[in-house]
Every structure is written in structure tokens, then in C-alpha cells.
Write an enzyme that holds these catalytic residues in place. Structure first.
Site, PDB file in Angstrom:
ATOM      1  N   GLY A  19       0.784  -1.240   0.000  1.00  0.00           N
ATOM      2  CA  GLY A  19       0.000   0.000   0.000  1.00  0.00           C
ATOM      3  C   GLY A  19       0.809   1.280   0.000  1.00  0.00           C
ATOM      4  CG  ASN A  21       2.382   3.094  -5.716  1.00  0.00           C
ATOM      5  OD1 ASN A  21       2.848   4.115  -6.209  1.00  0.00           O
ATOM      6  ND2 ASN A  21       2.989   1.921  -5.793  1.00  0.00           N
ATOM      7  CB  ILE A  99      -6.046 -10.279 -14.762  1.00  0.00           C
ATOM      8  CG1 ILE A  99      -4.530 -10.524 -14.823  1.00  0.00           C
ATOM      9  CG2 ILE A  99      -6.549  -9.705 -16.086  1.00  0.00           C
ATOM     10  CD1 ILE A  99      -4.111 -11.568 -15.821  1.00  0.00           C
ATOM     11  CG  LEU A 100      -9.369  -4.715 -12.760  1.00  0.00           C
ATOM     12  CD1 LEU A 100      -9.560  -3.276 -13.221  1.00  0.00           C
ATOM     13  CD2 LEU A 100     -10.382  -5.084 -11.691  1.00  0.00           C
ATOM     14  CG  ASN A 114      -1.370  -1.031 -13.327  1.00  0.00           C
ATOM     15  OD1 ASN A 114      -1.423  -1.201 -12.102  1.00  0.00           O
ATOM     16  ND2 ASN A 114      -0.570  -1.757 -14.101  1.00  0.00           N
ATOM     17  CG  HIS A 116       4.290  -2.598 -14.979  1.00  0.00           C
ATOM     18  ND1 HIS A 116       3.774  -3.820 -14.579  1.00  0.00           N
ATOM     19  CD2 HIS A 116       5.448  -2.880 -15.619  1.00  0.00           C
ATOM     20  CE1 HIS A 116       4.577  -4.787 -14.966  1.00  0.00           C
ATOM     21  NE2 HIS A 116       5.604  -4.245 -15.601  1.00  0.00           N
TER      22      HIS A 116
HETATM   23  C1  GRF Z   1       4.514  -1.453  -7.011  1.00  0.00           C
HETATM   24  O1  GRF Z   1       5.851  -1.709  -7.339  1.00  0.00           O
HETATM   25  C2  GRF Z   1       3.669  -1.333  -8.250  1.00  0.00           C
HETATM   26  O2  GRF Z   1       4.378  -0.809  -9.335  1.00  0.00           O
HETATM   27  C3  GRF Z   1       3.325  -2.764  -8.544  1.00  0.00           C
HETATM   28  O3  GRF Z   1       3.136  -3.359  -7.297  1.00  0.00           O
HETATM   29  C4  GRF Z   1       3.876  -2.638  -6.306  1.00  0.00           C
HETATM   30  C5  GRF Z   1       2.894  -2.218  -5.262  1.00  0.00           C
HETATM   31  O4  GRF Z   1       3.494  -1.603  -4.161  1.00  0.00           O
HETATM   32  N1  GRF Z   1       2.182  -2.839  -9.421  1.00  0.00           N
HETATM   33  P1  GRF Z   1       2.603  -0.911  -3.040  1.00  0.00           P
HETATM   34  O5  GRF Z   1       1.590  -1.963  -2.567  1.00  0.00           O
HETATM   35  O6  GRF Z   1       1.916   0.274  -3.653  1.00  0.00           O
HETATM   36  O7  GRF Z   1       3.563  -0.536  -1.961  1.00  0.00           O
END
Ligand code: GRF
Length: 217
Positions: A19, A21, A99-100, A114, A116
Site C-alpha cells: 500500500g 502507492n 487481472i481485472l 495502473n 507498473h
Molecule cells: C509497485 O511496485 C507497483 O508498481 C506494482 O506493485 C507494487 C505495489 O506496491 N504494481 P505498493 O503496494 O503500492 O507498496
């Protein structure tokens, strides 16, 4: 939702793990860099630490376990129902592993974003830390992150923004991931702000951004 947040666009964030992000999205809202409220956090796991971050910020949370549905389409229907109930305008996938279902993408066309951890289209497909490990194994000198519009093709939607970081000789998956993550935390809220403020236009496989203070017709 309080009266104060009622006027700003409502966002849902889908998570599965740590979490960080999601936390970056909350920080951007608190700094006034992202004009939105997190109306709903959906987790694909009941034990995701991201749920604690959501609760800390008093955001509404839902756990929707893909495994408890007979098909991806049924799980998709449950997600759509939750998003519609929360009246969200856009959705951020922030470390969301399943996958949605295409029905979710079709319900929110060009409004699901998203992040990535690679410079797409390189190292598409896998979940973190797979793309970072693949980048190291390939010996690339530069990697980074990509924020893109979610389409039915995994990791292949129109790119909104990318940030590059160097790959150092003594990097491990952890050290490279940490360097990339700093950029993810910067780019995902920025892209959400562009989307929600109407500055982002999606044209087939590309996106275009209007200048600050203007919106695209
Ligand atoms: C991130 O590296 C994102 O790019 C990928 O999964 C990871 C999630 O990290 N899709 P967090 O849960 O947001 O810390």
C-alpha cells in the site's frame, strides 16, 4: 463522505499488498496536489497492509476476494457494484494483483490507471518484484516505472507517464525496486490529477496532455 470532500472527484484505489502507492495518493491529497477524495479502497486480500493505511485515513474499505467467486466475470460484477455504489469517477490500481475482468474496464473506459515497475513495454506482465528482477537479469542500464491507462490487454494500455532510473552495477532487486518506487509515488498521483482535472486525452494507443490551467475539448 463529508461536505468538504463532496465537491472533489471520488477515486477508488484497488490494492493487494503493502500500500505504499495508496499512501502516496493520500499524501498528494493532503498536500493539495491531487484534488480528489479516496471514496473506496478495494483489496483482493483480507490481510493486505494497505487496508490499515486506508483505515488510518478513514477511507471506506471493501475486501473482494477473487477466489470467492466462480469466475473472473462474477468478481468483476462485484467490483463494479462496489465502485458504482461509491460513485467513483476513476480507479487507481496500486499494486492490485488480480487481472481485472474486461467488464470493469468497459464500465470505466480510460478512467482506470495502473502503475507498473518497469519502462513498458519492456518487462510487462509480471507483478512486482518480477519486472525489477527481469530488468536486472536482462542487464539493462536504465529502468523505471510506467503509469498507463488500463485496457483489456494487461500492461499494454496507453502510456500516461514514465520515469527512468539508473540500474547500478551492485543493484539488488530490493535496491532497484526502492529507487523505482520513489518515482511511482511521484507519478501515480500526478497522472490521477491529470485525469481527474480533464487534462488527459486518450487517442487510440497514445495519450495527450493539455497545458496547465487548460482542458482538452
Ligand atoms: C509497485 O511496485 C507497483 O508498481 C506494482 O506493485 C507494487 C505495489 O506496491 N504494481 P505498493 O503496494 O503500492 O507498496
Amino acid at each position: 463522505m463529508s461536505d468538504e470532500t463532496a465537491a472533489v472527484p471520488a477515486l477508488a484505489v484497488l490494492v493487494s499488498g503493502r500500500g505504499s502507492n495508496l499512501a502516496a495518493i493520500f499524501r498528494a491529497i493532503e498536500r493539495d496536489d491531487l484534488h480528489a477524495c479516496v471514496a473506496l479502497v478495494i483489496s483482493s486480500r483480507a490481510d493486505a497492509p494497505a487496508l490499515d493505511i486506508a483505515r488510518m485515513h478513514e477511507a471506506e474499505t471493501r475486501v473482494i476476494l477473487p477466489k470467492s467467486f466462480a469466475s473472473r466475470a462474477e468478481a468483476g460484477a462485484a467490483i463494479i457494484a462496489a465502485l458504482q455504489e461509491a460513485r467513483v469517477q476513476a480507479v487507481a490500481l496500486a499494486g492490485y494483483k488480480p487481472i481485472l475482468d474486461a467488464s470493469v474496464v468497459e464500465t470505466y473506459p480510460n478512467h482506470i490507471i495502473n502503475v507498473h515497475p518497469s519502462l513498458l513495454p519492456a518487462f510487462a506482465g509480471g507483478m512486482a518484484p518480477r519486472p525489477q528482477a527481469d530488468a536486472l537479469a536482462a542487464g539493462v542500464k536504465v529502468s523505471g516505472c510506467t503509469v498507463h491507462i488500463v485496457t483489456a490487454d494487461v500492461d499494454a494500455g496507453p502510456i500516461v507517464a514514465q520515469a527512468a532510473v539508473p540500474v547500478l552495477d551492485d543493484d539488488t532487486v530490493e535496491s532497484l525496486s526502492a529507487r523505482i518506487l520513489v518515482e511511482e509515488h511521484r507519478l501515480l498521483p500526478l497522472a490521477l490529477e491529470w485525469l481527474l482535472s480533464g487534462r488527459l486525452r486518450v487517442e487510440k494507443s497514445r495519450t495527450r496532455l493539455a497545458f496547465a490551467g487548460t482542458t482538452l475539448a
